[in-house]
Design an enzyme around this catalytic site. Sequence first.
Site, PDB file in Angstrom:
ATOM      1  N   LEU A   1     119.621 103.995   9.918  1.00  0.00           N
ATOM      2  CA  LEU A   1     119.446 101.770  10.269  1.00  0.00           C
ATOM      3  C   LEU A   1     118.040 102.155   9.114  1.00  0.00           C
ATOM      4  O   LEU A   1     116.559 102.485   9.924  1.00  0.00           O
ATOM      5  CB  LEU A   1     120.044 101.433  11.390  1.00  0.00           C
ATOM      6  CG  LEU A   1     120.773 101.548  12.480  1.00  0.00           C
ATOM      7  CD1 LEU A   1     121.010 100.380  13.244  1.00  0.00           C
ATOM      8  CD2 LEU A   1     122.056 101.157  11.077  1.00  0.00           C
TER       9      LEU A   1
ATOM     10  N   ASN B   1     112.059 100.596  20.415  1.00  0.00           N
ATOM     11  CA  ASN B   1     113.195 100.170  20.508  1.00  0.00           C
ATOM     12  C   ASN B   1     113.555 100.121  21.761  1.00  0.00           C
ATOM     13  O   ASN B   1     114.172 100.176  22.663  1.00  0.00           O
ATOM     14  CB  ASN B   1     114.907 100.276  19.889  1.00  0.00           C
ATOM     15  CG  ASN B   1     114.471 100.296  18.731  1.00  0.00           C
ATOM     16  OD1 ASN B   1     115.002  99.006  17.893  1.00  0.00           O
ATOM     17  ND2 ASN B   1     114.692 100.744  18.153  1.00  0.00           N
TER      18      ASN B   1
ATOM     19  N   HIS C   1     111.990 102.742   9.444  1.00  0.00           N
ATOM     20  CA  HIS C   1     112.877 103.488  10.175  1.00  0.00           C
ATOM     21  C   HIS C   1     113.225 102.722  11.121  1.00  0.00           C
ATOM     22  O   HIS C   1     112.640 102.119  12.701  1.00  0.00           O
ATOM     23  CB  HIS C   1     113.391 104.795  10.028  1.00  0.00           C
ATOM     24  CG  HIS C   1     114.668 104.941  10.969  1.00  0.00           C
ATOM     25  ND1 HIS C   1     114.806 105.278  11.730  1.00  0.00           N
ATOM     26  CD2 HIS C   1     115.106 105.584   9.658  1.00  0.00           C
ATOM     27  CE1 HIS C   1     115.967 105.502  12.352  1.00  0.00           C
ATOM     28  NE2 HIS C   1     115.565 106.504  10.936  1.00  0.00           N
ATOM     29  N   HIS C   2     114.589 101.553  11.423  1.00  0.00           N
ATOM     30  CA  HIS C   2     114.482 101.030  13.319  1.00  0.00           C
ATOM     31  C   HIS C   2     114.767 101.449  13.908  1.00  0.00           C
ATOM     32  O   HIS C   2     114.351 101.569  14.818  1.00  0.00           O
ATOM     33  CB  HIS C   2     116.464 100.882  13.118  1.00  0.00           C
ATOM     34  CG  HIS C   2     116.333  99.226  12.882  1.00  0.00           C
ATOM     35  ND1 HIS C   2     115.627  99.339  14.488  1.00  0.00           N
ATOM     36  CD2 HIS C   2     117.275  98.119  13.331  1.00  0.00           C
ATOM     37  CE1 HIS C   2     115.926  97.762  14.862  1.00  0.00           C
ATOM     38  NE2 HIS C   2     117.352  97.656  14.541  1.00  0.00           N
ATOM     39  N   ALA C   3     114.150 103.017  14.179  1.00  0.00           N
ATOM     40  CA  ALA C   3     114.269 103.931  14.977  1.00  0.00           C
ATOM     41  C   ALA C   3     112.648 103.537  15.064  1.00  0.00           C
ATOM     42  O   ALA C   3     112.246 103.585  17.101  1.00  0.00           O
ATOM     43  CB  ALA C   3     114.330 105.411  14.636  1.00  0.00           C
TER      44      ALA C   3
END
Length: 513
Positions: free
Chosen positions: A39, A356, A156-158
């Site tokens: 993601l 997150n 990067h979603h992380a």
Amino acid sequence: MTSQISPCNHLLLRSSCCTNSIAMAEQPVSPVERLMKDLYVVVSIGLATPLNLAVFRAGIEAQLARHPYFRSIQVTDDKDDGGSGTPRWVPTTVNVDDHIVVVPALDSAADPDKAVEDYLASLSTLPMDHTRPPWDFHFLDVTTSEAASTVALRVHHALADGMALITLLISSSRSAADPAKAAPLPPLPARTGAVYAPPRQQRRPGSSSSSALGLPLVLAWVWSYLVLAWHTLVDVATFVNTIFFRGDTETLFKRANHGGDGADDSHRRMRFVHRTFSLDDVKFVKNAMNYTVNDVLIGITSAALSRYFFRRTGDTKTREIVLRSILPVNTRPAASLQMDVNMIETGKSNAVRWGNRLGYIILPFHLAMHDDPLEYVRKAKQVIDRKKNSLEMHVVHLSIDIVFKVFGPKAGAYIFNKLLRNTTMALSNLIGPPEQIELCGHPVAYIAPSVYGLQQAITVHYQSYNNTIKVVLAVDEAQFPDSSQLLDDFAECLKLTKDAAAKTMSTKMIKNE
């Protein structure tokens, strides 16, 4: 030009003062962050002035790159070599030039908006180098209908969720009206306690007020928690059922042709389209109905999807079709944005909740044909109020941690991917600065965040900024070749809803006279 350079010089001074205070020890990658393997977040930022690359680069080097997570990469020890096999964030050296992409002149003579949109769509298919911190800036010096130039941040979603990125944006910005001042913060949320907390008048038994009112208040307090427990049980059971058994009905919104286990779905090319609305129009409906902004936005979403669906399918039946959305919910304290920005301003970036911090809710959407546009908002209000009276988000967040610890990351990834494939869409709503901000000497015209890599064909994001609200759609471009028409449906539904609210208010005023 002087007014552009001074804010970045200010950032450089702050950066040099704080370098020694931001050293970050290695940290494990959280279970939620490990789910974000494929993601990525794409934030399109429209600038109100032509691009000054040297000034913007100086701002990135001084401000963005100094935050701990944005100077780290994920490293995993091989178990065969005695390592734990658990990924962790490891600080590394950042070369800002490795994270800057200057886009050459686009073929924008015919339609500059389309040229920028096409480039942003191409980002959803470009790999990212994870041997360095997974973020990059793309600079497009093209004048569009809304901006003099565009900057796209891909992350990067992380590395960060939406709230973390908004915190980063505000802390890296200045007030456009007076660059000597910090960027204006969003107002504090009206609610300070948990969403599921009972109304204030339902005080805990034993207080002076409850003693005065006696048994009825005690029973009401007990009943509120019994209802909360029941709703939580039902929602968690529905969540489990969604993962293992029940997927959404196939509609034109559901991603078509899953490839086996759906592994290839996350790599489809996505198109990012957006439209700006007046926040005052949304608040007008909110005030007319005595609801919240969230209630209105979800109602508008339901109305727009319904309008698009019935037009595309030619279905004239008044039956309701239910599709479901994944709604990520910020698990930080209600006032975390204001607190985190203040910590960054005082050189305490290490204390900020980066990464997150998300829980998840399954939110039903009803596709229906209503004569009264306000009915969509009323339906949304019912669904949201019901979801607020549940611990679903907290139980799911805790369950993810337990699954990772007991069964390992493969089990966690399986559950997460099944959840995405068995629902239809994702929805997010972020609050931004209430006034115009200046990012590295460039006044910001708009902010349009989105995401790609989900096993879903459509994602809806709302972003408020400077008395506007931006609706941003990320759509599978093969499945939604007419995404601009879907945006038109959002605009038309907001207009119809506002007109209906105005008539309602006029009727009430006449009756009161």
